[in-house]
Design a protein around this motif. Structure first.
Motif, PDB file in Angstrom:
ATOM      1  N   SER A 170      50.888  47.955  39.602  1.00 59.90           N
ATOM      2  CA  SER A 170      50.667  46.744  40.268  1.00 59.90           C
ATOM      3  C   SER A 170      49.243  46.933  40.881  1.00 59.90           C
ATOM      4  CB  SER A 170      52.044  46.863  41.476  1.00 59.90           C
ATOM      5  OG  SER A 170      51.670  47.325  42.407  1.00 59.90           O
ATOM      6  N   LEU A 171      49.038  45.538  41.558  1.00 60.21           N
ATOM      7  CA  LEU A 171      47.949  45.878  41.440  1.00 60.21           C
ATOM      8  C   LEU A 171      47.583  45.534  43.604  1.00 60.21           C
ATOM      9  CD1 LEU A 171      47.906  42.641  43.020  1.00 60.21           C
ATOM     10  CD2 LEU A 171      48.094  41.321  41.093  1.00 60.21           C
ATOM     11  N   ALA A 172      48.628  45.479  43.672  1.00 51.67           N
ATOM     12  CA  ALA A 172      48.574  45.944  45.316  1.00 51.67           C
ATOM     13  C   ALA A 172      49.845  46.714  45.838  1.00 51.67           C
ATOM     14  CB  ALA A 172      48.998  44.914  46.036  1.00 51.67           C
ATOM     15  N   ALA A 173      49.311  47.598  47.741  1.00 52.99           N
ATOM     16  CA  ALA A 173      50.535  48.171  47.705  1.00 52.99           C
ATOM     17  C   ALA A 173      51.910  48.301  47.838  1.00 52.99           C
ATOM     18  CB  ALA A 173      50.038  48.691  49.211  1.00 52.99           C
ATOM     19  N   LEU A 174      51.994  46.296  48.575  1.00 54.93           N
ATOM     20  CA  LEU A 174      53.261  45.683  48.902  1.00 54.93           C
ATOM     21  C   LEU A 174      54.149  44.643  47.841  1.00 54.93           C
ATOM     22  CD1 LEU A 174      52.241  43.311  51.525  1.00 54.93           C
ATOM     23  CD2 LEU A 174      53.453  45.132  51.720  1.00 54.93           C
ATOM     24  N   ALA A 248      48.670  35.426  45.992  1.00 55.71           N
ATOM     25  CA  ALA A 248      47.863  33.986  45.945  1.00 55.71           C
ATOM     26  C   ALA A 248      47.509  33.435  45.161  1.00 55.71           C
ATOM     27  CB  ALA A 248      48.198  34.132  47.415  1.00 55.71           C
ATOM     28  N   LYS A 249      45.971  34.172  44.575  1.00 59.48           N
ATOM     29  CA  LYS A 249      44.855  33.484  43.995  1.00 59.48           C
ATOM     30  C   LYS A 249      45.068  33.430  42.531  1.00 59.48           C
ATOM     31  CE  LYS A 249      41.575  34.730  47.922  1.00 59.48           C
ATOM     32  NZ  LYS A 249      40.160  34.383  48.520  1.00 59.48           N
ATOM     33  N   SER A 250      46.629  33.093  41.974  1.00 59.94           N
ATOM     34  CA  SER A 250      46.709  33.487  40.638  1.00 59.94           C
ATOM     35  C   SER A 250      46.063  34.222  40.229  1.00 59.94           C
ATOM     36  CB  SER A 250      46.261  31.857  40.407  1.00 59.94           C
ATOM     37  OG  SER A 250      47.267  31.336  40.677  1.00 59.94           O
ATOM     38  N   PHE A 251      45.470  35.559  40.249  1.00 60.85           N
ATOM     39  CA  PHE A 251      45.880  36.745  40.219  1.00 60.85           C
ATOM     40  C   PHE A 251      46.339  37.726  39.443  1.00 60.85           C
ATOM     41  CE2 PHE A 251      41.183  35.375  42.256  1.00 60.85           C
ATOM     42  CZ  PHE A 251      40.308  35.340  40.678  1.00 60.85           C
ATOM     43  N   ASN A 252      46.155  38.626  38.931  1.00 62.70           N
ATOM     44  CA  ASN A 252      47.181  39.457  37.604  1.00 62.70           C
ATOM     45  C   ASN A 252      46.474  41.027  37.709  1.00 62.70           C
ATOM     46  OD1 ASN A 252      46.019  38.842  35.028  1.00 62.70           O
ATOM     47  ND2 ASN A 252      47.682  38.444  34.658  1.00 62.70           N
ATOM     48  N   LEU A 253      47.257  42.278  37.174  1.00 61.84           N
ATOM     49  CA  LEU A 253      46.890  43.063  36.972  1.00 61.84           C
ATOM     50  C   LEU A 253      45.367  42.693  35.647  1.00 61.84           C
ATOM     51  CD1 LEU A 253      46.888  46.045  37.611  1.00 61.84           C
ATOM     52  CD2 LEU A 253      48.114  46.082  35.537  1.00 61.84           C
ATOM     53  N   GLN A 258      38.086  43.428  41.443  1.00 60.26           N
ATOM     54  CA  GLN A 258      38.105  45.235  41.103  1.00 60.26           C
ATOM     55  C   GLN A 258      39.663  45.719  40.635  1.00 60.26           C
ATOM     56  OE1 GLN A 258      37.384  45.545  45.054  1.00 60.26           O
ATOM     57  NE2 GLN A 258      37.075  47.832  45.251  1.00 60.26           N
ATOM     58  N   VAL A 259      40.729  45.220  40.570  1.00 58.05           N
ATOM     59  CA  VAL A 259      41.749  46.306  40.202  1.00 58.05           C
ATOM     60  C   VAL A 259      41.649  46.110  38.557  1.00 58.05           C
ATOM     61  CG1 VAL A 259      43.827  46.233  40.194  1.00 58.05           C
ATOM     62  CG2 VAL A 259      42.483  45.176  42.792  1.00 58.05           C
ATOM     63  N   SER A 260      41.198  44.989  38.313  1.00 59.59           N
ATOM     64  CA  SER A 260      41.142  45.348  36.496  1.00 59.59           C
ATOM     65  C   SER A 260      40.151  46.089  36.415  1.00 59.59           C
ATOM     66  CB  SER A 260      40.936  43.916  36.399  1.00 59.59           C
ATOM     67  OG  SER A 260      40.025  43.173  36.015  1.00 59.59           O
ATOM     68  N   ASN A 261      38.761  45.832  36.823  1.00 54.66           N
ATOM     69  CA  ASN A 261      38.276  47.042  36.750  1.00 54.66           C
ATOM     70  C   ASN A 261      38.618  48.791  36.104  1.00 54.66           C
ATOM     71  OD1 ASN A 261      36.446  45.588  36.144  1.00 54.66           O
ATOM     72  ND2 ASN A 261      35.168  45.070  37.569  1.00 54.66           N
TER      73      ASN A 261
END
Length: 301
Positions: A170-174, A248-253, A258-261
């Motif tokens: 996933s893209l975040a810890a929460l 919240a900003k409509s970004f995904n994995l 930064q996370v996608s890279n």
């Protein structure tokens, strides 16, 4: 005889009166407010208000709204138009979406020989409307899902330490914690491992991986770091779940800069070879916006 005292002469009357005989108006001090007279009646101003005519309410049945795409799975019908459920996309479309997104990330085109190494079996087919937290996991492992995901004993020569069978990215810890809550039925005997950097040090995660691990969930950066130091093994990995939930900003994995890279570095170095060999399958979780799909997939001829 007493002499009468002479009185001083009076001021001439012309000083207080005008030549015409009328008294001059008194000058008022501008600092002193003029008292308002209460003898006259106040003029009332009537405001002309225009009343809008009420439209008659329709007496018939309410009009039906046009059909909209299902937006329940990901919980966001966010920017980019409607969304397509991952379960509603055929495996061929999901595989094409993965490959084209990979090519855009690494800025290169795969050759025909490299594309032939992929097959539709690389992506888990999902039935629309099923519970993606549990049912799709059971279907991916088949009849051996209890042995692969629920047992907690180490089997020498077969199941080593620190080698999960299911990896959720996933893209975040929460968000990782939310996904693990949906997999509680598999983690009663064997606890899952949290692979993210928030409030967890690498040394603590290395210690947790020194036991049997069936399910692991985390972010791409920490997962790749633990693989690099050989604390996390992919020898038993059979299913990788890619969470496509938007933030919240409509970004995904695939779109968060930064996370996608970090994800595509992880995929290129460790996951893509196992997908081509057929030893591991990919499962999309949640919804993908139509805008992201049109960017990745080529237009229909």
């Amino acid at each position: 005889w007493r002499r009468r005292r002479s009185r001083p002469p009076r001021p001439p009357a012309a000083s207080a009166r005008s030549r015409t005989g009328h008294p001059k108006p008194l000058r008022r001090n501008p600092r002193v407010p003029t008292p308002k007279s209460t003898s006259g009646k106040k003029k009332e101003k009537h405001k002309h208000t225009t009343h809008k005519e009420k439209k008659p309410r329709p007496t018939g049945p309410p009009a039906k709204k046009p059909d909209e795409p299902d937006q329940v799975a990901a919980g966001d019908g966010a920017a980019g138009g409607g969304v397509l459920l991952s379960a509603a996309m055929p495996p061929a479309w999901q595989l094409e979406f993965l490959i084209r997104s990979f090519e855009r990330a690494v800025k290169m085109r795969l050759s025909r020989l490299e594309l032939d190494s992929y097959s539709e079996g690389c992506v888990v087919p999902l039935a629309e409307g099923r519970d993606q937290d549990v049912d799709h996991v059971k279907g991916a492992f088949g009849a051996s899902w209890k042995e692969e995901l629920c047992e907690g004993q180490v089997v020498e020569g077969e199941i080593g330490v620190g080698s999960p069978a299911l990896l959720v990215i996933s893209l975040a810890a929460l968000r990782s914690l939310e996904l693990l809550r949906g997999l509680k039925m598999f983690t009663k005997e064997c606890r899952p491992v949290k692979l993210f950097a928030k409030h967890l040090k690498v040394e603590e995660q290395v210690a947790m991986l020194n036991a049997r691990v069936n399910i692991a969930c985390g972010t791409p950066s920490r997962i790749k770091k633990l693989i690099d130091i050989e604390a996390l093994s992919l020898s038993r990995l059979k299913l990788v779940v890619l969470d496509m939930q938007k933030d919240a900003k409509s970004f995904n994995l695939f779109t968060l800069p930064q996370v996608s890279n970090e994800f595509w570095d992880l995929y290129k170095g460790y996951l893509d070879p196992k997908v081509r060999e057929g030893n591991m399958r990919i499962c999309f979780y949640g919804a993908v916006s139509e805008r992201d799909i049109t960017k990745a997939l080529p237009p229909a001829e």
